[in-house]
Design an enzyme around this catalytic site. Structure first.
Site, PDB file in Angstrom:
ATOM      1  N   HIS A  61      23.216 -25.775  40.741  1.00  0.00           N
ATOM      2  CA  HIS A  61      22.749 -25.539  39.367  1.00  0.00           C
ATOM      3  C   HIS A  61      21.477 -26.300  39.015  1.00  0.00           C
ATOM      4  O   HIS A  61      20.933 -26.115  37.927  1.00  0.00           O
ATOM      5  CB  HIS A  61      23.850 -25.904  38.369  1.00  0.00           C
ATOM      6  CG  HIS A  61      24.004 -27.388  38.203  1.00  0.00           C
ATOM      7  ND1 HIS A  61      24.642 -28.165  39.142  1.00  0.00           N
ATOM      8  CD2 HIS A  61      23.583 -28.234  37.232  1.00  0.00           C
ATOM      9  CE1 HIS A  61      24.614 -29.422  38.750  1.00  0.00           C
ATOM     10  NE2 HIS A  61      23.976 -29.494  37.598  1.00  0.00           N
TER      11      HIS A  61
HETATM   12  C1  UD1 Z   1      23.642 -29.960  32.360  1.00  0.00           C
HETATM   13  C2  UD1 Z   1      23.047 -31.346  32.651  1.00  0.00           C
HETATM   14  C3  UD1 Z   1      23.188 -31.660  34.136  1.00  0.00           C
HETATM   15  C4  UD1 Z   1      24.616 -31.487  34.609  1.00  0.00           C
HETATM   16  C5  UD1 Z   1      25.066 -30.070  34.252  1.00  0.00           C
HETATM   17  C6  UD1 Z   1      26.481 -29.778  34.684  1.00  0.00           C
HETATM   18  C7  UD1 Z   1      21.142 -32.010  31.254  1.00  0.00           C
HETATM   19  C8  UD1 Z   1      19.693 -32.207  31.243  1.00  0.00           C
HETATM   20  N1  UD1 Z   1      21.643 -31.388  32.322  1.00  0.00           N
HETATM   21  O1  UD1 Z   1      22.844 -29.010  33.054  1.00  0.00           O
HETATM   22  O2  UD1 Z   1      22.813 -33.004  34.346  1.00  0.00           O
HETATM   23  O3  UD1 Z   1      24.688 -31.695  35.993  1.00  0.00           O
HETATM   24  O4  UD1 Z   1      24.978 -29.925  32.832  1.00  0.00           O
HETATM   25  O5  UD1 Z   1      26.811 -28.468  34.366  1.00  0.00           O
HETATM   26  O6  UD1 Z   1      21.817 -32.412  30.347  1.00  0.00           O
HETATM   27  N2  UD1 Z   1      25.203 -22.370  29.563  1.00  0.00           N
HETATM   28  C9  UD1 Z   1      26.174 -21.476  29.232  1.00  0.00           C
HETATM   29  N3  UD1 Z   1      27.357 -21.968  28.746  1.00  0.00           N
HETATM   30  C10 UD1 Z   1      27.595 -23.289  28.610  1.00  0.00           C
HETATM   31  C11 UD1 Z   1      26.581 -24.196  28.938  1.00  0.00           C
HETATM   32  C12 UD1 Z   1      25.398 -23.734  29.426  1.00  0.00           C
HETATM   33  O7  UD1 Z   1      26.001 -20.269  29.343  1.00  0.00           O
HETATM   34  O8  UD1 Z   1      28.700 -23.657  28.175  1.00  0.00           O
HETATM   35  C13 UD1 Z   1      23.924 -21.866  30.113  1.00  0.00           C
HETATM   36  C14 UD1 Z   1      22.884 -21.602  29.053  1.00  0.00           C
HETATM   37  O9  UD1 Z   1      22.133 -20.497  29.456  1.00  0.00           O
HETATM   38  C15 UD1 Z   1      22.033 -22.847  29.135  1.00  0.00           C
HETATM   39  C16 UD1 Z   1      22.085 -23.183  30.605  1.00  0.00           C
HETATM   40  O10 UD1 Z   1      23.395 -22.837  31.004  1.00  0.00           O
HETATM   41  O11 UD1 Z   1      20.748 -22.641  28.670  1.00  0.00           O
HETATM   42  C17 UD1 Z   1      21.816 -24.619  30.911  1.00  0.00           C
HETATM   43  O12 UD1 Z   1      22.693 -25.466  30.159  1.00  0.00           O
HETATM   44  P1  UD1 Z   1      22.255 -26.985  29.839  1.00  0.00           P
HETATM   45  O13 UD1 Z   1      23.338 -27.688  29.118  1.00  0.00           O
HETATM   46  O14 UD1 Z   1      20.909 -26.980  29.200  1.00  0.00           O
HETATM   47  O15 UD1 Z   1      22.022 -27.613  31.261  1.00  0.00           O
HETATM   48  P2  UD1 Z   1      22.853 -27.497  32.629  1.00  0.00           P
HETATM   49  O16 UD1 Z   1      22.028 -26.758  33.613  1.00  0.00           O
HETATM   50  O17 UD1 Z   1      24.253 -27.030  32.396  1.00  0.00           O
END
Ligand code: UD1
Length: 366
Positions: free
Chosen positions: A206
């Site tokens: 991821h």
């Molecule tokens: C975040 C953390 C990362 C961690 C990871 C575990 C930061 C900078 N990054 O990354 O350190 O390893 O979580 O998962 O805080 N999304 C969904 N549903 C959700 C959550 C996210 O669809 O419940 C999708 C959305 O499109 C979102 C994308 O995932 O924009 C990224 O989510 P985000 O929380 O920004 O970062 P992660 O890549 O999950």
């Protein structure tokens, strides 16, 4: 002592669960309030973990959701400031290195509230990782820095943080793993999917550095779909990765059979399901931070698809190989493990299931 325990994203839940459990044993001394920022919000990225880990539902959910780094961080800060002003805690505890960790640490500290960071001092020295920025900003502000290994202590001391603030307590995430290992052992997923113990690999992916660039993601998926002909790879796909696979049209690398074969995608799995798979896997392939540690404790070889790790103890003591995302390097290492060529790993010091108790014991003396 009134304490706000903060969680935000998936890797936070298994770190906070044992801390809030340990705190609940001392109601006379500690009044914990669990605040979920809502950075992760899907059932499979958030709620299922509360059920699996037997964690109480959050007292407050700030519902910030997704966004750019600035948007997400800012929304957490605005919402969390209101909570801090209303609740006036004596201490805020943040865990890990996600945006919510940094946002809540800054907010609390600016209000003059003491802040503790659990899993402090980890450093990848890679400033292109958002987590590295989060770790640095958080640690410099905190009053209590709870560390998982000797590297973390050395990093903090080298950055000029005073030794009295640093407490080597071990790894709270491993508290959770050890507590749930027996429950996960016989979950039955292997039987349901027709897998044999030691006859498959697991994969998670991821990191923006692996999934946001089309050429890089394509190279990884192509290589692993080829390797998947030798041993099935179970791949719970993170929502961010799913979005990029769809955007770049790379879904053709995935097997579409009913049972695991080749590179086999699933929805994100629950904590117990994924622990069940990892403990029985031949190898774990990942770009996660926490999984490098979990594989070490399970004694399962781990191939880390990054060029650095903030968790070098998993290479020094554990089962981890940091190999990057070059296809030749991936094939070299996965084939090596498949043929049984890897030394057994050990367990890092104080990764013994008692870390949360050490943290709470220390806080009770304050
Ligand atoms: C975040 C953390 C990362 C961690 C990871 C575990 C930061 C900078 N990054 O990354 O350190 O390893 O979580 O998962 O805080 N999304 C969904 N549903 C959700 C959550 C996210 O669809 O419940 C999708 C959305 O499109 C979102 C994308 O995932 O924009 C990224 O989510 P985000 O929380 O920004 O970062 P992660 O890549 O999950």
């Amino acid at each position: 002592m009134k304490v706000i325990n903060v969680v935000g994203a998936r890797p936070n839940f298994m770190k906070m669960a044992p801390i809030s459990e340990a705190m609940r044993r001392y109601p006379e001394q500690i009044r914990p309030l669990l605040v979920h920022t809502g950075q992760h919000y899907d059932e499979r990225m958030s709620k299922s973990f509360f059920t699996d880990l037997g964690m109480p539902r959050p007292d407050l959910d700030l519902g910030v959701g997704s966004g750019s780094h600035a948007e997400q961080t800012a929304r957490v800060m605005v919402e969390f400031e209101t909570v801090c002003l209303r609740e006036a805690p004596d201490l805020v505890i943040v865990v890990g290195d996600v945006n919510s960790t940094m946002a809540c640490a800054i907010t609390a500290k600016k209000l003059g509230i003491q802040v503790a960071h659990v899993e402090a001092g980890l450093r990848s020295r890679d400033m292109t990782m958002p987590e590295e920025i989060n770790r640095l900003c958080t640690d410099v502000l905190c009053d209590y820095l709870f560390t998982t290994d000797h590297f973390a202590n050395e990093n903090l001391l080298a950055e000029g943080i005073s030794a009295e603030k640093i407490h080597f307590v071990g790894n709270v995430m491993i508290d959770t793993l050890l507590k749930h290992k027996a429950l996960a052992q016989d979950l039955g997923l292997l039987d349901r999917w027709g897998l044999k113990a030691g006859g498959f690999a697991t994969l998670t992916l991821h990191r923006p550095s692996n999934v946001d660039d089309e050429g890089t993601l394509e190279g990884i998926l192509r290589t692993l779909s080829e390797f998947g002909r030798e041993i099935p790879i179970v791949f719970p796909v993170h929502p961010r990765t799913r979005k990029m696979v769809d955007r770049f049209g790379l879904g053709h690398y995935f097997a579409t059979t009913g049972n695991p074969s080749g590179l086999w995608p699933t929805e994100p799995l629950g904590y117990l399901e994924f622990l069940h798979l990892n403990m029985h896997a031949k190898m774990v392939i990942t770009d996660s931070g926490g999984l490098q540690e979990e594989a070490t404790v399970l004694g399962v070889p781990c191939i880390t698809l990054r060029y650095n790790t903030e968790r070098p103890i998993t290479c020094e003591v554990g089962t981890n190989y940091v190999v990057g995302n070059d296809p030749d390097a991936i094939i070299h290492h996965t084939s090596m493990i498949l043929s049984g060529e890897f030394p057994p790993g050990g367990i890092p010091e104080k990764w013994d299931g008692k870390s949360a108790e050490r943290i709470v014991a220390l806080l009770r003396r304050c």
